[in-house]
Write an enzyme that holds these catalytic residues in place. Sequence first.
Site, PDB file in Angstrom:
ATOM      1  N   GLY A  74     -22.406 -21.740 -21.016  1.00 24.05           N
ATOM      2  CA  GLY A  74     -21.890 -22.980 -21.562  1.00 24.05           C
ATOM      3  C   GLY A  74     -20.882 -23.600 -20.616  1.00 24.05           C
ATOM      4  N   LYS A  76     -19.017 -26.665 -18.183  1.00 19.44           N
ATOM      5  CA  LYS A  76     -19.398 -27.596 -17.124  1.00 19.44           C
ATOM      6  C   LYS A  76     -19.193 -26.961 -15.752  1.00 19.44           C
ATOM      7  CE  LYS A  76     -19.083 -31.914 -19.623  1.00 19.44           C
ATOM      8  NZ  LYS A  76     -18.967 -33.367 -19.335  1.00 19.44           N
ATOM      9  N   HIS A  80     -15.623 -20.889  -7.957  1.00 15.74           N
ATOM     10  CA  HIS A  80     -15.194 -19.498  -7.820  1.00 15.74           C
ATOM     11  C   HIS A  80     -14.984 -19.215  -6.344  1.00 15.74           C
ATOM     12  CE1 HIS A  80     -16.160 -18.867 -11.962  1.00 15.74           C
ATOM     13  NE2 HIS A  80     -17.464 -18.982 -11.786  1.00 15.74           N
ATOM     14  N   CYS A 215     -14.502 -28.556 -14.964  1.00 22.05           N
ATOM     15  CA  CYS A 215     -14.780 -28.436 -16.405  1.00 22.05           C
ATOM     16  C   CYS A 215     -14.956 -29.798 -17.067  1.00 22.05           C
ATOM     17  CB  CYS A 215     -13.685 -27.629 -17.109  1.00 22.05           C
ATOM     18  SG  CYS A 215     -13.460 -25.977 -16.416  1.00 22.05           S
TER      19      CYS A 215
END
Length: 266
Positions: A74, A76, A80, A215
Amino acid sequence: MSELRFVHLGFGEEAVEYQKAWNKQREIHAARFADEIPDTCLLLEHPPVYTAGRRTAENERPLDGTPVVDVDRGGKITWHGPGQLVGYPIMKLPRPVDVVAHVRRLEEALIRTAAEFGVETTRVEGRSGVWVLGDPVEQRPALGGLSLDFDPRLQDDEFDPRLNGPEYAPSNAGQRREDRKLAAIGIRVAKGVTMHGFALNVNPDNTWFDRIVPCGIRDAGVTSLAQELGRDVTLADVLPVVEKHLRDVLENAEPKPRAVEKTAAA
């Protein structure tokens, strides 16, 4: 719940490529579904990579053609990379799974972790993850010379924060005294077993977030433990603290199935 097993996949020079870690998640997920292993949390660091959840919009991706890995979690788009502690708790929960309750437990463990380092964090309604709160809007400095009652990031449909320099950059949210995300959470549940998890910013180069709309949130930014504390913090410092609080929160939880409202027969 049962005992939580931790597996360190790789850090620093042994950071794990995203696709390799995703494949490992699938392997662990299948074994956990078959009750061949206990609940397992993978802890690792990734080389730099952008990953996009199912709800990512095109105008939130990098403009320069930087590759993005589209994933089945889930949420947006996020980033990383080095200096970020990533955790993938792969856990069997009662079905139908209460996804919100699972996210809240992960948030709680990370809030406790940040507190142990002296950083006060909280939840923000409608936004998953762990946040450092900024000043009230009326006390923040003017943004780009404009009054905050006309924030172009929210009021101008043509405005693109990815093109408008450091004064709008997510990595500079602390200087603007805005809310800033310390840890992101995005999960998937399949066959009652969770996948994906959290990313805690320990000491990354947060300018990686400036190429995207992290996000999908335009009026806030990102931060890290090192940035908030004004000193170096390493993943080695944080690992045992995160493990302690994940173990405490997740092993002592008593997950319940999500309540399903029964509709009256016609």
